[in-house]
Design an enzyme around this catalytic site. Sequence first.
Site, PDB file in Angstrom:
ATOM      1  N   ASP A   8       0.561  -0.940  -0.185  1.00  0.00           N
ATOM      2  CA  ASP A   8      -0.142   0.027  -0.081  1.00  0.00           C
ATOM      3  C   ASP A   8       0.920   1.661  -0.322  1.00  0.00           C
ATOM      4  O   ASP A   8       2.466   1.396   0.018  1.00  0.00           O
ATOM      5  CB  ASP A   8      -0.642  -0.213   0.718  1.00  0.00           C
ATOM      6  CG  ASP A   8      -0.714  -0.196   2.168  1.00  0.00           C
ATOM      7  OD1 ASP A   8       0.973   0.509   2.189  1.00  0.00           O
ATOM      8  OD2 ASP A   8      -1.087  -0.074   3.771  1.00  0.00           O
ATOM      9  N   HIS A   9       0.506   2.356   0.707  1.00  0.00           N
ATOM     10  CA  HIS A   9       1.117   3.598   0.176  1.00  0.00           C
ATOM     11  C   HIS A   9       2.552   3.862   1.460  1.00  0.00           C
ATOM     12  O   HIS A   9       3.388   4.382   1.297  1.00  0.00           O
ATOM     13  CB  HIS A   9       0.210   5.056   0.273  1.00  0.00           C
ATOM     14  CG  HIS A   9      -0.908   4.336   1.702  1.00  0.00           C
ATOM     15  ND1 HIS A   9      -1.897   3.795   1.424  1.00  0.00           N
ATOM     16  CD2 HIS A   9      -1.004   5.177   2.638  1.00  0.00           C
ATOM     17  CE1 HIS A   9      -2.361   3.450   2.957  1.00  0.00           C
ATOM     18  NE2 HIS A   9      -1.969   5.049   3.665  1.00  0.00           N
ATOM     19  N   CYS A  65       3.800  -2.954   4.356  1.00  0.00           N
ATOM     20  CA  CYS A  65       2.582  -2.138   4.995  1.00  0.00           C
ATOM     21  C   CYS A  65       3.217  -1.198   6.059  1.00  0.00           C
ATOM     22  O   CYS A  65       4.661  -1.658   5.492  1.00  0.00           O
ATOM     23  CB  CYS A  65       0.755  -2.590   4.694  1.00  0.00           C
ATOM     24  SG  CYS A  65       1.197  -3.877   6.445  1.00  0.00           S
ATOM     25  N   GLY A  66       2.761  -0.247   6.716  1.00  0.00           N
ATOM     26  CA  GLY A  66       3.294   0.084   7.940  1.00  0.00           C
ATOM     27  C   GLY A  66       3.806  -0.841   8.476  1.00  0.00           C
ATOM     28  O   GLY A  66       4.626  -0.595   9.066  1.00  0.00           O
ATOM     29  N   THR A  67       2.419  -1.655   8.794  1.00  0.00           N
ATOM     30  CA  THR A  67       3.325  -2.273  10.135  1.00  0.00           C
ATOM     31  C   THR A  67       3.520  -3.734   9.001  1.00  0.00           C
ATOM     32  O   THR A  67       4.309  -4.715   9.780  1.00  0.00           O
ATOM     33  CB  THR A  67       2.177  -3.166  11.103  1.00  0.00           C
ATOM     34  OG1 THR A  67       0.643  -3.034  10.317  1.00  0.00           O
ATOM     35  CG2 THR A  67       1.910  -1.734  11.640  1.00  0.00           C
ATOM     36  N   GLY A  68       2.597  -4.093   8.182  1.00  0.00           N
ATOM     37  CA  GLY A  68       3.143  -5.296   7.883  1.00  0.00           C
ATOM     38  C   GLY A  68       2.005  -6.459   8.613  1.00  0.00           C
ATOM     39  O   GLY A  68       1.559  -7.636   7.658  1.00  0.00           O
ATOM     40  N   ILE A  69       1.439  -5.541   8.973  1.00  0.00           N
ATOM     41  CA  ILE A  69      -0.092  -6.768  10.153  1.00  0.00           C
ATOM     42  C   ILE A  69      -0.353  -6.706   9.272  1.00  0.00           C
ATOM     43  O   ILE A  69      -1.361  -8.129   8.957  1.00  0.00           O
ATOM     44  CB  ILE A  69       0.227  -6.298  11.616  1.00  0.00           C
ATOM     45  CG1 ILE A  69       1.525  -6.413  12.121  1.00  0.00           C
ATOM     46  CG2 ILE A  69      -1.221  -7.251  11.966  1.00  0.00           C
ATOM     47  CD1 ILE A  69       0.891  -5.622  13.250  1.00  0.00           C
ATOM     48  N   GLY A  70      -1.371  -5.811   8.528  1.00  0.00           N
ATOM     49  CA  GLY A  70      -2.544  -5.592   7.983  1.00  0.00           C
ATOM     50  C   GLY A  70      -2.279  -6.893   6.872  1.00  0.00           C
ATOM     51  O   GLY A  70      -3.253  -7.412   6.177  1.00  0.00           O
ATOM     52  N   MET A  71      -1.245  -6.722   5.956  1.00  0.00           N
ATOM     53  CA  MET A  71      -0.637  -7.328   4.881  1.00  0.00           C
ATOM     54  C   MET A  71      -0.800  -8.809   4.679  1.00  0.00           C
ATOM     55  O   MET A  71      -1.210  -9.811   4.445  1.00  0.00           O
ATOM     56  CB  MET A  71       0.044  -6.882   3.965  1.00  0.00           C
ATOM     57  CG  MET A  71      -0.429  -5.718   3.509  1.00  0.00           C
ATOM     58  SD  MET A  71      -0.761  -5.781   1.952  1.00  0.00           S
ATOM     59  CE  MET A  71       0.228  -4.561   1.035  1.00  0.00           C
ATOM     60  N   HIS A  98      10.160 -24.158   8.371  1.00  0.00           N
ATOM     61  CA  HIS A  98       8.990 -25.240   9.447  1.00  0.00           C
ATOM     62  C   HIS A  98       7.515 -25.023   8.172  1.00  0.00           C
ATOM     63  O   HIS A  98       7.296 -25.494   8.595  1.00  0.00           O
ATOM     64  CB  HIS A  98       8.985 -24.391  10.422  1.00  0.00           C
ATOM     65  CG  HIS A  98      10.269 -24.971  11.556  1.00  0.00           C
ATOM     66  ND1 HIS A  98      10.641 -25.338  13.267  1.00  0.00           N
ATOM     67  CD2 HIS A  98      11.578 -24.598  11.360  1.00  0.00           C
ATOM     68  CE1 HIS A  98      11.206 -25.649  13.519  1.00  0.00           C
ATOM     69  NE2 HIS A  98      11.902 -25.621  12.577  1.00  0.00           N
ATOM     70  N   HIS A 133       6.889 -31.366   9.652  1.00  0.00           N
ATOM     71  CA  HIS A 133       7.135 -30.013   8.668  1.00  0.00           C
ATOM     72  C   HIS A 133       5.096 -30.011   8.329  1.00  0.00           C
ATOM     73  O   HIS A 133       4.685 -29.198   8.384  1.00  0.00           O
ATOM     74  CB  HIS A 133       7.834 -29.022   9.119  1.00  0.00           C
ATOM     75  CG  HIS A 133       8.329 -28.964   9.778  1.00  0.00           C
ATOM     76  ND1 HIS A 133       8.480 -28.223  11.337  1.00  0.00           N
ATOM     77  CD2 HIS A 133       9.642 -29.292   9.213  1.00  0.00           C
ATOM     78  CE1 HIS A 133       9.800 -28.715  11.882  1.00  0.00           C
ATOM     79  NE2 HIS A 133      10.705 -28.986  11.080  1.00  0.00           N
TER      80      HIS A 133
END
Length: 146
Positions: A8-9, A65-71, A98, A133
């Site tokens: 994203d932006h 993205c900003g945090t990587g969390i949303g992605m 793994h 795994h």
Amino acid sequence: MKISLGSDHAGLALKQEIVLYLKRAGHTVLDRGTSTDASVDYPDFATLVCNDIISDEAERGILVCGTGIGMSIAANKHAGIRAALCHDTFSARATREHNDANVLCLGQRVIGAGLALDIVTVWLGAEFAGDKHLRRLEKIARLEKA
Ligand code: RB5
């Protein structure tokens, strides 16, 4: 390797650095956007990259993205996608060995480009260890059908 990238932006600048780095390293890059600073919705770009993986258009995906969390949340909604948010090289290696992670998520607002490029290098270079795994990944795959 053929690698699909999206951001994203809030992840655009880091994605552009990664695109350059991967091209210089000889990889084939599919850049699925975004390509401007205009505010956009990260799930749209997660979907474009995940579709490349699911359709075998690309072998791996990288989402920023900003945090990587949303992605990572958005990417992991897609069946067959194992997206890992990694901000250290230990996790980047472990999630290949793994979890056979096929998508790497990064947060531009969390880490610098130097560390991000090291994480990308380690993640692309590590192989799935298989064995026990694989059994665990099969259980995850069954969750997608539940
Ligand atoms: C965009 O402002 C931001 O919310 C997004 O890039 C990401 O950090 C979401 O998880």
